[in-house]
Enzyme design. Structure first.
Site, PDB file in Angstrom:
ATOM      1  N   LYS A  24      -0.227   2.872  13.937  1.00 25.14           N
ATOM      2  CA  LYS A  24      -0.390   1.251  14.129  1.00 25.14           C
ATOM      3  C   LYS A  24      -1.655   1.106  14.471  1.00 25.14           C
ATOM      4  O   LYS A  24      -2.407   0.035  13.696  1.00 25.14           O
ATOM      5  CB  LYS A  24       0.658   0.984  15.264  1.00 25.14           C
ATOM      6  CG  LYS A  24       2.114   0.893  14.702  1.00 25.14           C
ATOM      7  CD  LYS A  24       3.185   0.755  15.957  1.00 25.14           C
ATOM      8  CE  LYS A  24       4.596   0.919  15.527  1.00 25.14           C
ATOM      9  NZ  LYS A  24       5.569   1.147  16.357  1.00 25.14           N
ATOM     10  N   GLN A  81       6.064   0.276  22.735  1.00 26.83           N
ATOM     11  CA  GLN A  81       6.763   1.274  22.100  1.00 26.83           C
ATOM     12  C   GLN A  81       8.211   2.038  22.385  1.00 26.83           C
ATOM     13  O   GLN A  81       8.121   2.409  23.877  1.00 26.83           O
ATOM     14  CB  GLN A  81       5.864   2.339  21.712  1.00 26.83           C
ATOM     15  CG  GLN A  81       6.319   3.449  20.816  1.00 26.83           C
ATOM     16  CD  GLN A  81       6.472   3.166  19.372  1.00 26.83           C
ATOM     17  OE1 GLN A  81       5.632   2.666  18.843  1.00 26.83           O
ATOM     18  NE2 GLN A  81       7.655   3.414  18.720  1.00 26.83           N
ATOM     19  N   ASP A 131       7.460  -7.285  17.560  1.00 25.91           N
ATOM     20  CA  ASP A 131       8.771  -6.663  17.126  1.00 25.91           C
ATOM     21  C   ASP A 131      10.066  -7.372  16.892  1.00 25.91           C
ATOM     22  O   ASP A 131      11.014  -6.918  16.370  1.00 25.91           O
ATOM     23  CB  ASP A 131       9.090  -5.598  18.436  1.00 25.91           C
ATOM     24  CG  ASP A 131       8.604  -4.147  18.061  1.00 25.91           C
ATOM     25  OD1 ASP A 131       8.454  -3.695  16.804  1.00 25.91           O
ATOM     26  OD2 ASP A 131       8.541  -3.259  18.796  1.00 25.91           O
TER      27      ASP A 131
END
Ligand code: NAP
Length: 293
Positions: free
Chosen positions: A51, A95, A118
């Site tokens: 990422k 995460q 997200d």
């Protein structure tokens, strides 16, 4: 047709890079993405590294925070609040999975919904459910729909889509996106009766289960579009392992009209869609119309 997620993701990242250049020149805006990793889960470390690399390759600002496994929930929440208040950070990703002593829901709900790239915050999930504009939508589901359109074209209207899996991060949001595309959507799960029979009716199958090669070739209607979200590591003999999806690829590929491989299908789309969400979030925060990506 094998749907090439790697190539599709590379094209999307290219368009994102161009959009970022334009935002810098026209609005003095550099979208910024902050990624927070707690602990040392090897798979998460790989995701976070990828990422960070792709964020910078797209010309965006990347902020990476690696916190020790023993970080308390309050310490993590303090980091989230700090990032919420940082004007250079337009997107925040914590995460998952988090260590057991931290409640994921509490952390997700602490992220400013405008920075929730997200798309897991209840505000964004609700906006997607209501079909409202302005929702930040989970990345993997967006990638699934983009890949289905590679085979079927832009118009998915009236197609019967069977989504196997009802998680908040894949199954439910992908079902909502397909509904928004005017598909007739069936959501299947572990209690579904006659799953093979249901799948055989599907024009589009999205498998998001986490069970290696569960969906067999004879579950697929000839010509159907098969999107395989699963990532499963199996024994390949001689002490080696390999990745397979939730679909028995070879048999399904001989029946399907199009199918995504694992790896190289849905996986690469996830980070590309995360970068896309970051651009959208940055524009929305500054009152700029987001580019069509
Ligand atoms: P999850 O939260 O474990 O959900 C799995 C779903 O599959 C559940 O809804 C479960 O039903 C259903 N299921 C389990 N066994 C089943 C069976 N025998 N028949 C029918 N349905 C069954 O998993 P997830 O987070 O959605 O992830 C699914 C897969 O996608 C995993 O392999 C994951 O690694 C992969 N994934 C890939 C990406 C990517 O970037 N490519 C991103 C996210 C996830 P119940 O609800 O009834 O238990």
């Amino acid at each position: 047709m094998i749907i090439d997620g790697k190539a599709t993701a590379a094209e999307l990242r290219q368009r994102i890079g161009e959009a970022v250049d334009a935002l810098k020149q026209q609005h003095d805006l550099t979208p910024g993405l902050a990624v927070v990793l707690v602990g040392t889960d090897p798979a998460s470390e790989v995701y976070v590294r990828n990422k960070a690399r792709q964020t910078e390759e797209a010309g965006m600002r990347g902020f990476k925070f690696t916190l020790p496994e023993e970080t308390s929930q309050d310490q993590l929440l303090a980091k989230v609040h700090e990032l919420n208040a940082n004007p250079e950070v337009h997107g925040i990703l914590v995460q998952l999975p988090l260590p057991d002593h931290i409640d994921e829901k509490t952390v997700i709900e602490a992220i400013d919904p405008a920075k929730d790239v997200d798309g897991f915050h209840a505000i964004n999930a609700g906006r997607l459910m209501n079909g409202e504009a302005g929702a930040l939508v989970p990345c993997t589901p967006v990638g699934c729909v983009i890949l289905a359109k590679q085979h079927l074209g832009e118009n998915l209207s009236g197609k019967h889509a069977v989504v196997i899996g009802r998680s908040n991060i894949v199954g439910k949001p992908v079902a909502m996106l397909l509904l928004k595309e005017h598909c007739t959507v069936s959501i299947a799960h572990s209690r579904t009766e006659d799953l093979p029979g249901l799948c055989r009716q599907a024009d589009i199958v999205v498998a998001a289960v986490g069970r290696a090669e569960m969906v067999k070739g004879d579950w697929i209607k000839p010509g159907a579009t098969v999107i395989d979200v699963g990532i499963n590591r199996i024994d390949a003999g001689e002490g080696k392992t390999r990745l397979v999806g939730d679909v028995a690829f070879d048999k399904a590929a001989s029946v399907a009209g199009a199918i995504t491989p694992v790896p190289g299908g849905v996986g690469p789309m996830t980070i590309a869609c995360l970068l896309r969400n970051t651009v959208t979030a940055a524009c929305s925060q500054l009152g700029i119309t987001p580019p069509e990506l």
